[in-house]
Write a protein that holds these residues in place. Structure first.
Motif, PDB file in Angstrom:
ATOM      1  N   PRO A  15       0.693  -1.281   0.025  1.00 10.35           N
ATOM      2  CA  PRO A  15       0.015  -0.057   0.081  1.00 10.35           C
ATOM      3  C   PRO A  15       0.865   1.377  -0.025  1.00 10.35           C
ATOM      4  O   PRO A  15       0.542   2.239   0.692  1.00 10.35           O
ATOM      5  N   VAL A  17       2.127   4.645  -2.303  1.00  6.69           N
ATOM      6  CA  VAL A  17       1.980   5.390  -3.607  1.00  6.69           C
ATOM      7  C   VAL A  17       3.303   5.975  -3.916  1.00  6.69           C
ATOM      8  O   VAL A  17       4.165   6.143  -3.409  1.00  6.69           O
ATOM      9  N   ASN A  18       3.332   6.262  -5.128  1.00  3.48           N
ATOM     10  CA  ASN A  18       4.490   6.876  -6.070  1.00  3.48           C
ATOM     11  C   ASN A  18       5.563   6.108  -5.857  1.00  3.48           C
ATOM     12  O   ASN A  18       6.707   6.476  -5.578  1.00  3.48           O
ATOM     13  N   ASN A  76       0.321   5.948  -8.907  1.00  7.67           N
ATOM     14  CA  ASN A  76       1.625   6.162  -9.740  1.00  7.67           C
ATOM     15  C   ASN A  76       2.722   5.196  -9.446  1.00  7.67           C
ATOM     16  O   ASN A  76       3.837   5.615  -9.413  1.00  7.67           O
ATOM     17  N   PHE A 103      -0.488   4.104 -13.009  1.00  6.57           N
ATOM     18  CA  PHE A 103       0.610   3.725 -13.282  1.00  6.57           C
ATOM     19  C   PHE A 103       1.362   4.908 -14.003  1.00  6.57           C
ATOM     20  O   PHE A 103       0.595   5.743 -14.672  1.00  6.57           O
ATOM     21  N   ALA A 104       2.701   4.958 -13.800  1.00  7.50           N
ATOM     22  CA  ALA A 104       3.511   5.861 -14.551  1.00  7.50           C
ATOM     23  C   ALA A 104       3.635   5.422 -16.046  1.00  7.50           C
ATOM     24  O   ALA A 104       3.780   4.434 -16.398  1.00  7.50           O
ATOM     25  N   ARG A 123      -9.727   3.503  -7.446  1.00 11.67           N
ATOM     26  CA  ARG A 123      -9.114   3.163  -6.182  1.00 11.67           C
ATOM     27  C   ARG A 123      -9.784   2.259  -5.268  1.00 11.67           C
ATOM     28  O   ARG A 123      -9.256   1.432  -4.356  1.00 11.67           O
ATOM     29  N   GLU A 127      -8.523  -1.012  -3.291  1.00  6.42           N
ATOM     30  CA  GLU A 127      -8.228  -0.998  -1.733  1.00  6.42           C
ATOM     31  C   GLU A 127      -9.161  -2.379  -1.426  1.00  6.42           C
ATOM     32  O   GLU A 127      -8.589  -2.909  -0.391  1.00  6.42           O
ATOM     33  N   MET A 130      -6.823  -5.185  -2.110  1.00  3.68           N
ATOM     34  CA  MET A 130      -5.621  -5.105  -1.181  1.00  3.68           C
ATOM     35  C   MET A 130      -6.044  -5.643   0.266  1.00  3.68           C
ATOM     36  O   MET A 130      -5.435  -6.550   0.687  1.00  3.68           O
TER      37      MET A 130
ATOM     38  N   THR B 195       3.412  14.856  -8.915  1.00  2.00           N
ATOM     39  CA  THR B 195       4.306  14.003  -9.818  1.00  2.00           C
ATOM     40  C   THR B 195       3.516  13.377 -10.631  1.00  2.00           C
ATOM     41  O   THR B 195       4.306  12.491 -11.538  1.00  2.00           O
ATOM     42  N   ALA B 196       2.183  12.852 -10.669  1.00  2.20           N
ATOM     43  CA  ALA B 196       1.764  12.149 -11.470  1.00  2.20           C
ATOM     44  C   ALA B 196       0.467  13.010 -12.372  1.00  2.20           C
ATOM     45  O   ALA B 196      -0.378  12.853 -13.048  1.00  2.20           O
ATOM     46  N   THR B 199       0.646  12.726 -16.125  1.00  4.51           N
ATOM     47  CA  THR B 199       0.495  11.508 -16.691  1.00  4.51           C
ATOM     48  C   THR B 199      -0.359  11.369 -17.656  1.00  4.51           C
ATOM     49  O   THR B 199      -1.419  11.960 -17.670  1.00  4.51           O
ATOM     50  N   GLY B 229       5.229  13.719 -14.362  1.00  7.14           N
ATOM     51  CA  GLY B 229       4.316  12.552 -14.724  1.00  7.14           C
ATOM     52  C   GLY B 229       4.319  12.766 -16.595  1.00  7.14           C
ATOM     53  O   GLY B 229       3.918  11.774 -16.982  1.00  7.14           O
ATOM     54  N   SER B 295      10.130  12.776  -2.961  1.00  8.91           N
ATOM     55  CA  SER B 295       9.338  13.086  -4.171  1.00  8.91           C
ATOM     56  C   SER B 295       9.646  14.290  -4.835  1.00  8.91           C
ATOM     57  O   SER B 295       9.563  15.110  -3.994  1.00  8.91           O
ATOM     58  N   ARG B 316      -3.072   7.658   2.874  1.00 10.06           N
ATOM     59  CA  ARG B 316      -1.879   7.065   2.205  1.00 10.06           C
ATOM     60  C   ARG B 316      -0.645   8.047   2.094  1.00 10.06           C
ATOM     61  O   ARG B 316       0.544   7.947   2.044  1.00 10.06           O
ATOM     62  N   ARG B 317      -1.413   9.448   1.665  1.00 10.70           N
ATOM     63  CA  ARG B 317      -0.261  10.313   1.518  1.00 10.70           C
ATOM     64  C   ARG B 317       0.250  10.845   2.735  1.00 10.70           C
ATOM     65  O   ARG B 317       1.482  11.168   2.683  1.00 10.70           O
ATOM     66  N   LYS B 320       3.027   8.686   3.602  1.00  6.50           N
ATOM     67  CA  LYS B 320       4.197   8.605   2.573  1.00  6.50           C
ATOM     68  C   LYS B 320       4.998   9.903   3.137  1.00  6.50           C
ATOM     69  O   LYS B 320       6.318   9.830   3.042  1.00  6.50           O
TER      70      LYS B 320
END
Lengths: 207, 472
Positions: A15, A17-18, A76, A103-104, A123, A127, A130, B195-196, B199, B229, B295, B316-317, B320
């Protein structure tokens, strides 16, 4: 390229990101001149501790995920460098399908060239999968590219996914892109003839 | 379709060999750059299938990632690096591709030498097995990074199968403040769209700020499109573009030059052309920027503080951010200017051109400062020709007198495939493009910033607002 039709295997939840391609395979592994053997460096800084021993907390070091063939990840996935060593490392480890909200671009493209199926789902669905991968006693999923369905360990309704028809066709048949393009040689030659006339400066500069 | 077209659409449409029913295009590739890291498996693939390189003269090769930046007279010490560089040389010889080897004065980072040689031209499609190929978009070319399978595909067919990307225009209007550079502009853009954020898109950078940038500045901006991206970023060609290219070794000459320029003048986006997305930034809002996390989107003005993950609503962020701060060894709320650094890296395909070195040297000249005690600072020019030019202008002396190391050209500490690496826990003020975990060496901590800001950090030993340094 090995065709991709149906894949049944353990799915590992990751789980994050980036996740960038430096994390998937650090630069020191890029010095190889081969495509194989990169599985040992997959997620190196996450999988291994300073002394080289396994980090027991990392999902791919836990049972049953050591045998994962499917990876479920955050947004991403595969951003950063264009290194195809990233999908090569995943493939070498045994991963043939990755499920993510996004995805990138370059990584996404590179997967298809190596018989890896990258699946984009909303998403909420990612989830959900996951959680199932985390909690199921035996987190075995079946990804069926023919019917575009993911069958879940819970036995609940399978989840449908989208994929570009041409890419699906190439994966199902394990087709070599270059071979296909070379069938278009006449069209390429005709293009070049036209460009020589319309943009002669792109053809004149010699060495 | 004959309506108004964007720059991107004009280039794309003029390179479609064939379009499939699903919109995938077989796209013609005019120019292909090759380096040692992402090409060995592609050449091996050609050999295994008995294929040749379709247009060797449209391809140019150079070793850059693995080359040492210290004395090269005894070759490359590290065996795996040496094998990779030798493999490139062997492949180029076997397949008839021109190579600038490690001893050639024209050798350098692949994205520095393309423009330098006039290999990069407006209106062309350029690829390379390297995500920073977007750099060449500064010339109004469609330039994007590809994987090794695609490198093989281009070598064999001079084409690629591509899905038409969406378009995005980023307008930067107004006037840049004192001490604000192209690097700050692109970092601010990435901080804005994420950063995305790009994309699936090709970004066209426009507006008065972009028009006002030099070619070097535009290359810096386009270079980091991938960090937003986007596979490609481009800028409309103009008189600056033509002036930069005129007389370069591979640029067209004589009547062909005139013909080319006439065509290049038709490339800028037509009035009324539509983009799938538009973003606008006001130059007045852009300050010198540094990154705090792992990042490139983790940006903050140098006057700001390390952000607090508790303020991030997304789970999630937040996770991160916490992970990034732990990796970076930073506490939320710390003023950015209080962060001490161990190393300074002035180089990379983002910021190792002559203008970058001039800007950096200018800060040294104006302050007369020396590299702070305990700090190791190095300058790695983007190419042998950049190095020579800098030496002709006396910039090397300025750097050396201030305590900087003056190195040989290559990718160097941007990704540490050669011996230039951070040690675990070391903190670096870096003009490169990626602050990913482990990017500059396992456990290394990277703060991205502009060349003048890198010099400011070198002089004080901390991340420092270059404007304040010059004012004092």
């Amino acid at each position: 390229m090995q065709p991709f039709t149906t894949l049944t295997g353990i799915a590992a939840p990751l789980p994050l990101v980036n996740v960038d391609t430096d994390q998937i395979i650090p630069a020191k592994w890029l010095k190889t001149i081969r495509r194989t053997g990169l599985g040992a460096g997959l997620f190196e800084s996450l999988r291994f501790r300073e002394d080289g021993s396994e980090n027991p907390d990392f999902v791919l070091n836990r049972e049953p995920y050591r045998r994962a063939k499917i990876l479920i990840v955050g947004e991403n996935f595969g951003c950063g460098s264009s290194r195809e060593h990233a999908p090569w490392a995943l493939l070498d480890f045994g991963i043939r399908c990755i499920i993510a909200p996004s995805f990138a671009d370059i990584f996404h493209n590179n997967c298809f060239k190596n018989g890896i199926l990258p699946i984009v789902l909303p998403r909420e669905q990612v989830e959900l999968l996951m959680k199932e991968a985390e909690n199921a006693a035996e987190p075995v999923f079946t990804v069926d590219l023919e019917s575009q369905l993911i069958h879940r360990p819970s036995g609940n309704e399978p989840i449908a996914f989208e994929i570009e028809p041409f890419r699906r066709h190439c994966l199902l048949n394990g087709l070599d892109d270059i071979g296909l393009t070379l069938e278009k040689l006449a069209a390429i030659e005709a293009f070049e003839q036209r460009q020589r006339l319309t943009m002669p400066w792109l053809w004149a500069q010699g060495r | 379709m004959s309506g108004p077209k964007t720059l991107f659409e004009k280039i794309w449409d003029s390179h479609v060999v064939e379009e499939r029913d699903d919109g995938t295009c077989l796209l013609y590739i005019d120019r292909h750059l090759v380096h040692e890291v992402t090409s060995p498996q592609a050449f091996e693939g050609l050999r295994q299938s008995g294929r040749r390189v379709r247009r060797p003269e449209a391809t140019l090769a150079v070793p850059d990632h693995n080359v040492p930046t210290t004395d090269r007279s005894r070759g490359i010490a590290e065996e795996t690096s040496r094998i990779q560089v030798e493999t490139l040389a062997r492949n180029c010889e076997e397949f008839g591709i021109e190579l600038f080897d490690m001893t050639d004065p024209r050798q350098g980072i692949v994205h520095v030498i393309g423009p330098e040689q006039g290999f990069t031209l407006p209106g062309t499609v350029i690829v390379c097995g390297d995500s920073h190929t977007s750099t060449h978009g500064a010339f109004g070319a469609l330039a994007f990074g590809i994987g090794t399978s695609e490198v093989e595909h281009v070598l064999a067919t001079q084409t690629l199968l591509q899905k038409r990307p969406k378009t995005m225009r980023i307008l930067v209007e107004g006037e840049l403040g004192f001490g604000v550079t192209a690097k700050d502009v692109i970092l601010a853009i990435i901080g804005t769209i994420g950063t995305a954020g790009g994309t699936g898109h090709v970004i066209e950078y426009a507006g008065s700020v972009i028009r006002g940038l030099s070619m070097e500045g535009r290359m810096t901006v386009c270079n980091m499109s991938i960090e937003a991206g986007a596979r490609a970023g481009l800028v409309a060609p103009d008189e600056k573009t033509f002036a930069y290219l005129r007389g370069r070794p591979r640029a067209p000459k004589g009547a062909l030059w005139e013909q080319a320029v006439a065509y290049w003048r038709s490339l800028p986006s037509d009035p009324g052309a539509r983009y799938d997305r538009e973003v606008r930034l006001d130059a007045a809002d852009i300050e010198p920027v540094v990154t705090w996390g792992t990042s490139p989107e983790d940006v903050v003005p140098i006057t700001g503080r390390v952000p607090d993950p508790r303020a991030e609503p997304d789970e999630r962020r937040r996770a991160k951010m916490e992970r990034a701060l732990a990796y970076m060894g930073l506490e939320p709320g710390t003023p950015m200017e209080e962060i001490r650094i161990d190393k300074v890296f002035l180089g990379s395909c983002t910021n190792a051109r002559i203008e970058d070195l001039r800007l950096a040297a200018d800060i040294l000249k104006r302050t007369g400062g020396k590299v702070a005690e305990g700090v190791q600072a190095m300058v790695v020019p983007g190419s042998g020709l950049v190095k020579l030019q800098a030496e002709e202008e006396g910039l090397d002396r300025i750097f050396k007198d201030a305590g900087f190391e003056w190195r040989e050209p290559g990718c160097s500490m941007c990704l540490g495939m050669n011996p230039d690496r951070l040690k675990p826990g070391e903190r670096c003020a870096s003009t490169s493009n990626r602050n990913f975990e482990g990017r500059q060496g396992k456990g290394g901590r990277t703060h991205l910033l502009s060349p003048p800001m890198a010099v400011a950090a070198a002089l004080t030993g901390r991340l420092t607002d270059v404007r304040r340094l010059l004012a004092s």
